[in-house]
Design a protein around this motif. Structure first.
Motif, mmCIF file in Angstrom:
data_model
loop_
_atom_site.group_PDB
_atom_site.id
_atom_site.type_symbol
_atom_site.label_atom_id
_atom_site.label_comp_id
_atom_site.label_asym_id
_atom_site.label_seq_id
_atom_site.Cartn_x
_atom_site.Cartn_y
_atom_site.Cartn_z
ATOM 1 N N THR A 1 -7.278 5.678 -5.801
ATOM 2 C CA THR A 1 -7.060 6.976 -5.164
ATOM 3 C C THR A 1 -6.379 6.729 -3.822
ATOM 4 O OG1 THR A 1 -9.154 6.997 -3.949
ATOM 5 C CG2 THR A 1 -9.188 7.856 -6.212
ATOM 6 N N GLU A 2 -5.911 7.788 -3.222
ATOM 7 C CA GLU A 2 -5.303 7.660 -1.894
ATOM 8 C C GLU A 2 -6.310 7.059 -0.910
ATOM 9 O OE1 GLU A 2 -3.324 10.537 1.557
ATOM 10 O OE2 GLU A 2 -3.574 11.285 -0.495
ATOM 11 N N GLU A 3 -7.559 7.484 -1.026
ATOM 12 C CA GLU A 3 -8.606 6.997 -0.128
ATOM 13 C C GLU A 3 -8.852 5.505 -0.308
ATOM 14 O OE1 GLU A 3 -13.255 8.089 1.057
ATOM 15 O OE2 GLU A 3 -12.381 8.841 -0.813
ATOM 16 N N GLU B 1 1.110 12.281 -9.963
ATOM 17 C CA GLU B 1 0.151 13.387 -9.907
ATOM 18 C C GLU B 1 0.377 14.419 -10.999
ATOM 19 O OE1 GLU B 1 0.224 15.091 -6.037
ATOM 20 O OE2 GLU B 1 -1.162 13.639 -5.177
ATOM 21 N N LEU C 1 1.230 6.811 -6.694
ATOM 22 C CA LEU C 1 0.165 7.781 -6.983
ATOM 23 C C LEU C 1 0.693 9.207 -6.847
ATOM 24 C CD1 LEU C 1 -3.026 6.352 -5.200
ATOM 25 C CD2 LEU C 1 -2.626 6.542 -7.651
ATOM 26 N N LYS C 2 1.456 9.443 -5.809
ATOM 27 C CA LYS C 2 2.009 10.783 -5.577
ATOM 28 C C LYS C 2 2.956 11.183 -6.707
ATOM 29 C CE LYS C 2 4.524 13.502 -2.130
ATOM 30 N NZ LYS C 2 5.225 13.466 -0.814
ATOM 31 N N LEU D 1 0.828 4.151 -2.804
ATOM 32 C CA LEU D 1 0.589 5.558 -2.470
ATOM 33 C C LEU D 1 1.721 6.442 -2.984
ATOM 34 C CD1 LEU D 1 -0.777 5.119 1.165
ATOM 35 C CD2 LEU D 1 -2.070 5.924 -0.825
ATOM 36 N N LYS E 1 -5.787 3.350 0.932
ATOM 37 C CA LYS E 1 -5.718 3.307 2.395
ATOM 38 C C LYS E 1 -6.816 2.419 2.986
ATOM 39 C CE LYS E 1 -3.404 7.732 3.284
ATOM 40 N NZ LYS E 1 -3.534 9.093 3.863
ATOM 41 N N LYS F 1 0.828 -1.205 0.000
ATOM 42 C CA LYS F 1 0.000 0.000 0.000
ATOM 43 C C LYS F 1 0.864 1.256 0.000
ATOM 44 C CE LYS F 1 -3.447 0.061 2.943
ATOM 45 N NZ LYS F 1 -4.231 -0.176 4.180
ATOM 46 N N GLU F 2 1.930 1.248 0.772
ATOM 47 C CA GLU F 2 2.823 2.406 0.826
ATOM 48 C C GLU F 2 3.492 2.645 -0.519
ATOM 49 O OE1 GLU F 2 5.420 1.489 4.058
ATOM 50 O OE2 GLU F 2 3.880 1.848 5.598
#
Length: 681
Positions: A193-195, A166, A162-163, A159, A198, A155-156
């Protein structure tokens, strides 16, 4: 000079050979007769759990390739979008019977490859190790070890990805275009998405595995130095315990083309290039009678460096490094697309040329068709040398329900296509009047030209939300080029401090394609510059300019510095360009934009754009367009992580985008007034 002599000698040699053979240089080589192709049909059987096994014996080399592919429609993940990618990252990451380290060590010891996707797997090995490697692959597929710790790590990583994406126009173009075409609340249009990342928990990953990673409608293809009977016994033993899934995946949501072509702009404020993609949905699949005709029409349009799009947008107009088109003939999302990354200032012109070429592909010349046939037949014949090609043939035949002689007659099918066939296939499947023209780019710079093309123009943000046309922030009337430059000079330490400097030297590091680069730079008054890039102790690129002349060196090849670059360096003789801004009436304040997350004043001239933080005054970025040998290259740089160096603030992180690749340089050290004139020779 040595390089030039080599070319001259080679040209004399080739010329002599051709004269001796009396070859007409203007005549295209005539293709030989179409060869017959002998493709071994796979032997097959099916396990009780639904797994279909296809085996092709090939004893030329002592190797075996194994391909697992699942025939399933895209799945809607909803509030845990991204869960299948997280699940796939756990496969091959240890099993319930073997730790992650032991599994990886064993695969490495055997000199094998074992990897997984969310609906696929692949392994290869020497044939003598095949039984053990097949067992490892099966163990990883059937007995995965899912742990909260490893899932959190995945997951990290997701994320962080994703960052990093952007501001990636290519990534955003693909993400948002799918959401617009299919709907972002559908299996084909949703995105992580980040949501949603997570929200993914251990149970979600386990559920995704149990529902979707199953032998139902799956195909296992074995190609290589193995006997059918032996392989059958090994596969029954290794994969026979794999449990079926009782979950039924819904069919994909329907989607359709727009009634009239539209332009959909995805606003990427930091973009210096526009990613243009002209797309339409089709029904074209491999078993379609028009498949071969459409494939040839596409090759003529945008299949390579000699195709129409490439010759127009790159060779004729110089808008891009390359322009291409393709058909996606997948079972669940057949479509057509044509695209390129182009400079901001020619985005509207590039769109016009794309549409012109898409309209004109309904007229094809006999010579074009003959050349396309020769190229595609050659590609097909060469592909036969790879074992994975035979595996793909077997899986495609099963999943796409192809005729048994589809690949055996592949070359004949190409030969049988007429000009009329190709033109009709283009007309039926390439729809310039019902396309979505997706453009991921800097809306503020490209919107005016696009709105003059005559198509409806829509604007979207990075999450596929429809927005109003982005409006530039107004600049106070008391803000000028001079006031911005003065604020910057004061922010970095003041005119007195920077006037003491005669040179600035720096050393930093960056990573590109997994390789660490050491980047050294020296800049001195008078436009003098030395830049050197090295990797693994070897200089891979170097540029030097002593204020009058210079050179470039790449991989040992040294060439004179192009006049365009010399002229550009001499325009900025100071160490800080801002000291010379008052002498440049062509500079204009053009607005406020977000750069590196900060509102920044924008100063433009003909080829360059400078950005300065409204708040701090520090330079947040710049975009420079440089001509070299008749070609233009635009390179954006974002400056951050300013630190004090002996009374002068300088950026210690430089982020650049070059030819579609991001390069982040971390400066380790700066030194002042240490450069010598001999350094630039």
């Amino acid at each position: 000079m040595k390089r030039h002599i080599t070319y001259i000698a080679a040209s004399f040699l080739i010329s002599g050979m051709m004269t001796a053979q009396n070859i007409d240089l203007n005549a295209m080589p005539k293709p030989g007769p179409t060869p017959s192709i002998n493709i071994t049909s796979p032997q097959s059987f099916k396990l009780s759990n639904g797994l279909t096994v296809l085996i092709v014996e090939n004893h030329k080399l002592p190797k075996v390739n194994v391909t697992l592919r699942m025939d399933r429609p895209p799945v809607y993940e909803g509030k845990v979008a991204g869960v299948n990618s997280i699940m796939a990252s756990q496969l091959g990451n240890g099993t319930t019977t073997m730790s992650k380290d032991d599994f990886n060590k064993r695969v490495d010891f055997l000199g094998a490859t074992v990897n997984f996707g969310s609906g696929s797997a692949f392994a290869n090995s020497l044939s003598k190790y095949f039984p053990e490697v097949l067992g490892l692959m099966a163990d990883a597929a059937i007995n995965p070890k899912f742990s909260e710790e490893e899932i959190q790590k995945s997951k990290e990583r997701s994320l962080e990805s994703l960052k990093n994406n952007e501001k990636n126009a290519q990534f955003l173009s693909s993400k948002v275009s799918n959401a617009i075409t299919y709907g972002k609340n559908t299996a084909r249009g949703e995105f992580d998405t980040e949501e949603t990342i997570k929200a993914i928990q251990l149970k979600d990953v386990q559920d995704a595995y149990n529902k979707y990673f199953a032998p139902n409608n799956a195909y296992l293809v074995v190609v290589g130095d193995i006997k059918f009977g032996e392989a059958k016994k090994l596969i029954e033993k290794s994969f026979g315990t794999w449990k079926k899934s009782s979950f039924t995946i819904p069919n994909v949501d329907p989607a359709s083309n727009v009634a009239k072509t539209e332009v959909d702009v995805i606003n990427v404020p930091s973009a210096v290039q526009s990613v243009v993609s002209v797309e339409n949905i089709t029904t074209l699949k491999m078993k379609d009678p028009q498949y071969f005709a459409a494939t040839l029409a596409n090759y003529i349009l945008g299949g390579g460096g000699e195709a129409r799009l490439f010759m127009n947008l790159r060779e004729k107009n110089g808008f891009t490094y390359g322009a291409y088109s393709s058909f996606n003939t997948s079972k669940y999302s057949p479509s057509f697309s044509a695209g390129a990354s182009v400079r901001n200032d020619v985005t509207d012109k590039a769109v016009k040329e794309f549409i012109n070429e898409l309209n004109s592909i309904t007229t094809i010349k006999a010579e074009e068709l003959a050349n396309a046939k020769a190229k595609l037949k050659g590609d097909f014949i060469r592909s036969m040398e790879r074992p994975e090609t035979i595996a793909n043939f077997a899986v495609n035949s099963a999943i796409q329900n192809l005729p048994k002689d589809f690949y055996t007659n592949y070359l004949k099918s190409i030969d049988n296509v007429t000009i009329s066939d190709a033109q009709n296939a283009a007309k039926a499947n390439i729809l310039p009047n019902q396309s979505r023209i997706f453009i991921a780019g800097k809306a503020a710079d490209i919107s005016e030209g696009l709105e003059k093309l005559g198509y409806p123009v829509n604007y979207y943000d990075k999450d596929a939300n429809k927005t109003e046309k982005p409006a530039a922030k107004k600049v106070d009337t008391n803000v000028s080029v001079a006031s911005i430059a003065d604020k910057y000079i004061n922010a970095v330490g003041g005119k007195a401090a920077i006037s003491k400097l005669t040179s600035i030297s720096s050393e930093g590091s960056a990573t590109m394609q997994g390789m660490e680069l050491i980047i050294k730079s020296q800049k001195a008054l008078g436009g003098k510059l030395l830049q050197e890039v090295s990797a693994m102790g070897n200089t891979v690129q170097k540029m030097a300019f002593d204020g009058k002349d210079g050179y470039m060196m790449m991989m040992g090849n040294k060439t004179p510095l192009p006049e365009d670059i010399k002229t550009a360096l001499l325009k900025n003789p100071s160490l800080f360009e801002e000291l010379d801004f008052a002498k440049k009436p062509e500079l204009k304040v053009s607005g406020i934009e977000k750069i590196g997350g900060e509102d920044s004043y924008v100063i433009k001239d003909g080829n360059n754009i400078y950005y300065y933080s409204v708040n701090s005054g520090l330079k947040t970025g710049e975009t420079k367009t440089q001509k070299m040998n008749g070609q233009e290259m635009t390179i954006p740089t974002v400056y951050s992580n300013y630190k004090d160096v002996n009374g002068v603030k300088l950026p210690h992180t430089l982020s650049q985008s070059m030819m579609g690749q991001d390069l982040v340089t971390n400066i380790k050290s700066y030194t002042f007034n240490t450069a010598k004139d001999t350094d630039f020779k």
